[in-house]
Design an enzyme around this catalytic site. Structure first.
Site, PDB file in Angstrom:
ATOM      1  N   LYS A 175     -37.167   9.740  22.763  1.00  0.00           N
ATOM      2  CA  LYS A 175     -38.112  10.326  23.721  1.00  0.00           C
ATOM      3  C   LYS A 175     -37.577  10.496  25.149  1.00  0.00           C
ATOM      4  O   LYS A 175     -38.160  11.240  25.945  1.00  0.00           O
ATOM      5  CB  LYS A 175     -39.383   9.448  23.804  1.00  0.00           C
ATOM      6  CG  LYS A 175     -40.246   9.524  22.578  1.00  0.00           C
ATOM      7  CD  LYS A 175     -41.035  10.829  22.548  1.00  0.00           C
ATOM      8  CE  LYS A 175     -41.575  11.173  21.190  1.00  0.00           C
ATOM      9  NZ  LYS A 175     -40.937  12.295  20.515  1.00  0.00           N
TER      10      LYS A 175
ATOM     11  N   HIS B 191     -34.326  20.582  12.662  1.00  0.00           N
ATOM     12  CA  HIS B 191     -34.633  19.652  11.571  1.00  0.00           C
ATOM     13  C   HIS B 191     -36.133  19.651  11.299  1.00  0.00           C
ATOM     14  O   HIS B 191     -36.916  19.334  12.181  1.00  0.00           O
ATOM     15  CB  HIS B 191     -34.189  18.227  11.937  1.00  0.00           C
ATOM     16  CG  HIS B 191     -32.700  18.046  11.902  1.00  0.00           C
ATOM     17  ND1 HIS B 191     -32.106  16.817  11.838  1.00  0.00           N
ATOM     18  CD2 HIS B 191     -31.686  18.937  11.899  1.00  0.00           C
ATOM     19  CE1 HIS B 191     -30.789  16.966  11.811  1.00  0.00           C
ATOM     20  NE2 HIS B 191     -30.511  18.241  11.858  1.00  0.00           N
TER      21      HIS B 191
ATOM     22  N   TYR C 125     -43.299  12.317  16.888  1.00  0.00           N
ATOM     23  CA  TYR C 125     -41.848  12.546  16.883  1.00  0.00           C
ATOM     24  C   TYR C 125     -41.506  13.963  17.347  1.00  0.00           C
ATOM     25  O   TYR C 125     -40.570  14.157  18.123  1.00  0.00           O
ATOM     26  CB  TYR C 125     -41.284  12.274  15.478  1.00  0.00           C
ATOM     27  CG  TYR C 125     -39.783  12.146  15.459  1.00  0.00           C
ATOM     28  CD1 TYR C 125     -39.168  10.947  15.813  1.00  0.00           C
ATOM     29  CD2 TYR C 125     -38.975  13.219  15.103  1.00  0.00           C
ATOM     30  CE1 TYR C 125     -37.781  10.826  15.819  1.00  0.00           C
ATOM     31  CE2 TYR C 125     -37.589  13.107  15.096  1.00  0.00           C
ATOM     32  CZ  TYR C 125     -36.999  11.907  15.451  1.00  0.00           C
ATOM     33  OH  TYR C 125     -35.638  11.799  15.456  1.00  0.00           O
TER      34      TYR C 125
ATOM     35  N   PRO D  27     -34.450   3.733  22.713  1.00  0.00           N
ATOM     36  CA  PRO D  27     -34.083   5.046  22.171  1.00  0.00           C
ATOM     37  C   PRO D  27     -34.639   5.373  20.785  1.00  0.00           C
ATOM     38  O   PRO D  27     -34.524   6.513  20.332  1.00  0.00           O
ATOM     39  CB  PRO D  27     -32.553   4.988  22.133  1.00  0.00           C
ATOM     40  CG  PRO D  27     -32.192   3.549  22.143  1.00  0.00           C
ATOM     41  CD  PRO D  27     -33.281   2.837  22.866  1.00  0.00           C
TER      42      PRO D  27
ATOM     43  N   TYR E   2     -33.363   6.916   9.608  1.00  0.00           N
ATOM     44  CA  TYR E   2     -33.658   5.670  10.328  1.00  0.00           C
ATOM     45  C   TYR E   2     -33.788   4.584   9.269  1.00  0.00           C
ATOM     46  O   TYR E   2     -34.750   4.590   8.498  1.00  0.00           O
ATOM     47  CB  TYR E   2     -34.981   5.779  11.094  1.00  0.00           C
ATOM     48  CG  TYR E   2     -34.947   6.689  12.311  1.00  0.00           C
ATOM     49  CD1 TYR E   2     -35.083   8.073  12.178  1.00  0.00           C
ATOM     50  CD2 TYR E   2     -34.813   6.160  13.594  1.00  0.00           C
ATOM     51  CE1 TYR E   2     -35.067   8.898  13.296  1.00  0.00           C
ATOM     52  CE2 TYR E   2     -34.802   6.980  14.717  1.00  0.00           C
ATOM     53  CZ  TYR E   2     -34.934   8.353  14.559  1.00  0.00           C
ATOM     54  OH  TYR E   2     -34.925   9.163  15.664  1.00  0.00           O
TER      55      TYR E   2
HETATM   56  P1  FAD Z   1     -30.057  10.700  33.909  1.00  0.00           P
HETATM   57  O1  FAD Z   1     -29.621  11.515  32.756  1.00  0.00           O
HETATM   58  O2  FAD Z   1     -29.665   9.262  33.956  1.00  0.00           O
HETATM   59  O3  FAD Z   1     -29.534  11.432  35.213  1.00  0.00           O
HETATM   60  C1  FAD Z   1     -29.560  10.826  36.487  1.00  0.00           C
HETATM   61  C2  FAD Z   1     -28.426  11.394  37.321  1.00  0.00           C
HETATM   62  O4  FAD Z   1     -28.492  10.837  38.626  1.00  0.00           O
HETATM   63  C3  FAD Z   1     -27.061  11.025  36.773  1.00  0.00           C
HETATM   64  O5  FAD Z   1     -26.256  12.169  36.661  1.00  0.00           O
HETATM   65  C4  FAD Z   1     -26.505  10.032  37.784  1.00  0.00           C
HETATM   66  O6  FAD Z   1     -25.096  10.093  37.894  1.00  0.00           O
HETATM   67  C5  FAD Z   1     -27.209  10.485  39.062  1.00  0.00           C
HETATM   68  N1  FAD Z   1     -27.338   9.437  40.068  1.00  0.00           N
HETATM   69  C6  FAD Z   1     -27.628   8.121  39.885  1.00  0.00           C
HETATM   70  N2  FAD Z   1     -27.658   7.487  41.063  1.00  0.00           N
HETATM   71  C7  FAD Z   1     -27.380   8.411  42.017  1.00  0.00           C
HETATM   72  C8  FAD Z   1     -27.258   8.332  43.418  1.00  0.00           C
HETATM   73  N3  FAD Z   1     -27.410   7.201  44.078  1.00  0.00           N
HETATM   74  N4  FAD Z   1     -26.957   9.466  44.097  1.00  0.00           N
HETATM   75  C9  FAD Z   1     -26.781  10.652  43.444  1.00  0.00           C
HETATM   76  N5  FAD Z   1     -26.879  10.754  42.097  1.00  0.00           N
HETATM   77  C10 FAD Z   1     -27.175   9.653  41.390  1.00  0.00           C
HETATM   78  N6  FAD Z   1     -33.519  10.526  24.913  1.00  0.00           N
HETATM   79  C11 FAD Z   1     -34.038  11.463  24.079  1.00  0.00           C
HETATM   80  O7  FAD Z   1     -34.955  12.218  24.488  1.00  0.00           O
HETATM   81  N7  FAD Z   1     -33.621  11.629  22.786  1.00  0.00           N
HETATM   82  C12 FAD Z   1     -32.630  10.863  22.285  1.00  0.00           C
HETATM   83  O8  FAD Z   1     -32.227  11.080  21.139  1.00  0.00           O
HETATM   84  C13 FAD Z   1     -32.066   9.836  23.142  1.00  0.00           C
HETATM   85  N8  FAD Z   1     -31.058   9.050  22.689  1.00  0.00           N
HETATM   86  C14 FAD Z   1     -30.389   8.242  23.595  1.00  0.00           C
HETATM   87  C15 FAD Z   1     -29.299   7.566  23.136  1.00  0.00           C
HETATM   88  C16 FAD Z   1     -28.580   6.781  24.020  1.00  0.00           C
HETATM   89  C17 FAD Z   1     -27.378   6.040  23.506  1.00  0.00           C
HETATM   90  C18 FAD Z   1     -28.967   6.681  25.401  1.00  0.00           C
HETATM   91  C19 FAD Z   1     -28.188   5.856  26.389  1.00  0.00           C
HETATM   92  C20 FAD Z   1     -30.084   7.357  25.847  1.00  0.00           C
HETATM   93  C21 FAD Z   1     -30.803   8.143  24.962  1.00  0.00           C
HETATM   94  N9  FAD Z   1     -31.902   8.856  25.372  1.00  0.00           N
HETATM   95  C22 FAD Z   1     -32.514   9.720  24.496  1.00  0.00           C
HETATM   96  C23 FAD Z   1     -32.385   8.748  26.743  1.00  0.00           C
HETATM   97  C24 FAD Z   1     -31.911   9.878  27.639  1.00  0.00           C
HETATM   98  O9  FAD Z   1     -30.499   9.959  27.603  1.00  0.00           O
HETATM   99  C25 FAD Z   1     -32.399   9.642  29.084  1.00  0.00           C
HETATM  100  O10 FAD Z   1     -33.773   9.386  29.063  1.00  0.00           O
HETATM  101  C26 FAD Z   1     -32.110  10.863  29.992  1.00  0.00           C
HETATM  102  O11 FAD Z   1     -30.746  10.882  30.350  1.00  0.00           O
HETATM  103  C27 FAD Z   1     -32.965  10.861  31.269  1.00  0.00           C
HETATM  104  O12 FAD Z   1     -32.614  11.939  32.093  1.00  0.00           O
HETATM  105  P2  FAD Z   1     -32.702  11.829  33.669  1.00  0.00           P
HETATM  106  O13 FAD Z   1     -32.291  13.165  34.188  1.00  0.00           O
HETATM  107  O14 FAD Z   1     -34.003  11.265  34.066  1.00  0.00           O
HETATM  108  O15 FAD Z   1     -31.637  10.717  34.062  1.00  0.00           O
HETATM  109  C1  DHB Z   2     -30.140  10.108  18.412  1.00  0.00           C
HETATM  110  C2  DHB Z   2     -30.534   9.158  19.331  1.00  0.00           C
HETATM  111  C3  DHB Z   2     -31.752   8.554  19.171  1.00  0.00           C
HETATM  112  O1  DHB Z   2     -32.164   7.649  20.060  1.00  0.00           O
HETATM  113  C4  DHB Z   2     -32.583   8.878  18.111  1.00  0.00           C
HETATM  114  O2  DHB Z   2     -33.772   8.257  17.973  1.00  0.00           O
HETATM  115  C5  DHB Z   2     -32.188   9.838  17.217  1.00  0.00           C
HETATM  116  C6  DHB Z   2     -30.946  10.459  17.362  1.00  0.00           C
HETATM  117  C7  DHB Z   2     -28.818  10.760  18.588  1.00  0.00           C
HETATM  118  O3  DHB Z   2     -28.109  10.389  19.517  1.00  0.00           O
HETATM  119  O4  DHB Z   2     -28.484  11.648  17.787  1.00  0.00           O
END
Ligand code: FAD
Ligand code: DHB
Length: 396
Positions: A301, A76, A389, A297, A205
């Protein structure tokens, strides 16, 4: 009987942070074991983030994970900001010297990483049971697991806490060693995944007096949409008809544009929080991703920050093993936190700009509308949004 294992880096969590760290370390010739509480299927199906910054896309390419991304990712070159049933385009690429974002689901990134780690002989232990971390300040920190398949000890040189916001790694650090910075928001997002083709090519947005709405997508057949709602919203009160009706109220535009409806495949509510812990290290444990920081979210980021942290950590571990240098590990927390705080600022700003705050005074409301007016009418303001962004340049 306790089974004993040895590895250079013990990684807790198979999300984007833990898996990418394990992959990058493998490319540097450093071994790791990944412990994950959930099943492989759960990790691969968990629908979350969708927007990759330019730097994350470059990282996936550089580390040999670009094939499916190139085929299925949607590049995009702009996003739209909506106000009063009108849309204003922010030309991301034009304002950033050609950078863009790519829409590619987080679970697709996770699938690609798991497949690659397993093909490379990686040691990923799903459904690993309860994990605990010990001896963090010693030369040989230790991870213990206990579950249905028995007990195990993993002796490591270093531990990477990549276990998200509710993991065990951060709580295993003494509270007195950490400072936390936190802010909660008086709203949440109700998100849906719908079997409907996108009716526009770019994300929208939308600021609306009934609350923020976001129009996004996952593929040529699937759209992803979000509605600002109350933090304690009861999902059972939201029938599919009610969700579509509210999405139309907030998103439909004067020029006739509206989201295409389709069967709702999934719905969920996500809370909004800003959180940072400092430092992102204690002894030989390093925290990365959501284990160390959460962003609301709106700025897309979270996953990108998680990937940026583990690039810094993998380079620091490479310097330790290949050049006998501890400097980059000592600097890990500070280097990451500079980026984290800029992403916190941006995510807070996007959130404040676009959402409705019930307690806003008439002054706050006018100021918010002026901010939107400035953003949609000023190239300088749009350039600042675009620079953040698509993602700030990685610094080491
Ligand atoms: P996680 O993905 O949470 O991974 C952690 C892992 O550790 C999991 O698999 C979990 O099961 C495991 N775990 C937890 N506790 C234990 C334990 N005790 N023992 C062993 N394993 C364990 N970010 C963006 O960059 N762009 C977006 O568009 C965006 N949109 C989002 C939309 C939504 C609805 C949500 C909920 C989040 C969004 N985010 C977005 C945020 C993004 O999803 C998170 O920041 C990302 O998942 C972080 O990755 P991580 O690997 O740090 O943690
Ligand atoms: C999506 C999630 C976000 O938090 C955002 O800022 C833009 C897009 C998505 O899930 O597509």
């Amino acid at each position: 009987m306790v089974a004993r294992f040895k590895t250079q880096v013990g990684i807790v969590g198979a999300g984007p942070a833990g898996l990418m760290l394990s992959h990058l370390l493998h490319l540097h010739g450093i071994d790791s074991i990944v412990l994950e509480a959930r099943s492989r299927q759960y990790c691969e199906e968990r629908v979350r983030a969708g927007v990759l910054e330019q730097g994350s896309v470059d990282l996936l390419h550089r580390s040999g994970l670009g094939t499916r991304l190139d085929r299925e990712g949607m590049r995009h070159e702009g996003i739209e900001i909506g106000l009063n049933r009108k849309r204003f385009r922010i030309p991301l690429s034009e304002l950033t010297g050609g950078k863009a974002v790519t829409v590619y689901g987080q679970h697709e990134v996770v699938k690609d990483l798991i497949a690659r780690r397993l093909a490379d002989g990686g040691d990923l232990r799903f459904e690993c049971g309860e994990v605990s971390a010990h001896c963090l300040e010693s030369e040989r920190p230790l991870l213990r697991t206990s579950g249905a398949s028995g007990e195990a000890e993993i002796h490591c040189d270093f531990i990477a806490g990549c276990d998200g916001s509710h993991g065990v790694c951060r709580p295993s650090i003494p509270v007195s060693a950490l400072s936390t910075y936190e802010r909660s928001y008086p709203f949440a997002w109700l998100g849906i995944l719908a079997a409907a083709p996108p009716s526009r090519g770019e994300l929208l947005y939308m600021h609306h007096e009934r609350g923020f709405a976001l129009y996004s997508m996952r593929s040529p057949a699937i759209t992803r949409l979000y509605l600002q709602c109350r933090p304690d919203e009861d999902l059972d009160q939201w029938s599919d008809d009610r969700i579509w009706s509210e999405l139309h109220t907030r998103l439909d535009c004067d020029d006739g544009w509206q989201p295409i409806e389709g069967r709702i495949l999934q719905k969920g509510i996500t809370g909004m929080r800003s959180f940072v812990v400092e430092p992102m290290q204690f002894g030989r444990m390093f925290l990365a991703g959501d284990a160390a920081h959460i962003v609301p979210p709106t700025g897309a980021k979270g996953m990108n920050l998680a990937l940026a942290d583990v690039v810094v950590l993998s380079e620091a571990l490479r310097a330790y093993y290949k050049k006998n240098s501890t400097g980059p590990l000592d600097r890990y927390s500070n280097v990451c936190l500079r980026r984290v705080w800029k992403a916190q600022r941006f995510s807070w700003w996007m959130t404040s700009l676009l959402h409705c705050f019930e307690d806003a005074s008439p002054f706050d409301r006018r100021r918010q509308l002026a901010e939107l007016d400035y953003l949609t009418g000023s190239r300088a303001a749009a350039a600042s949004l675009a620079e953040n962004y698509v993602g700030l340049t990685m610094e080491f």
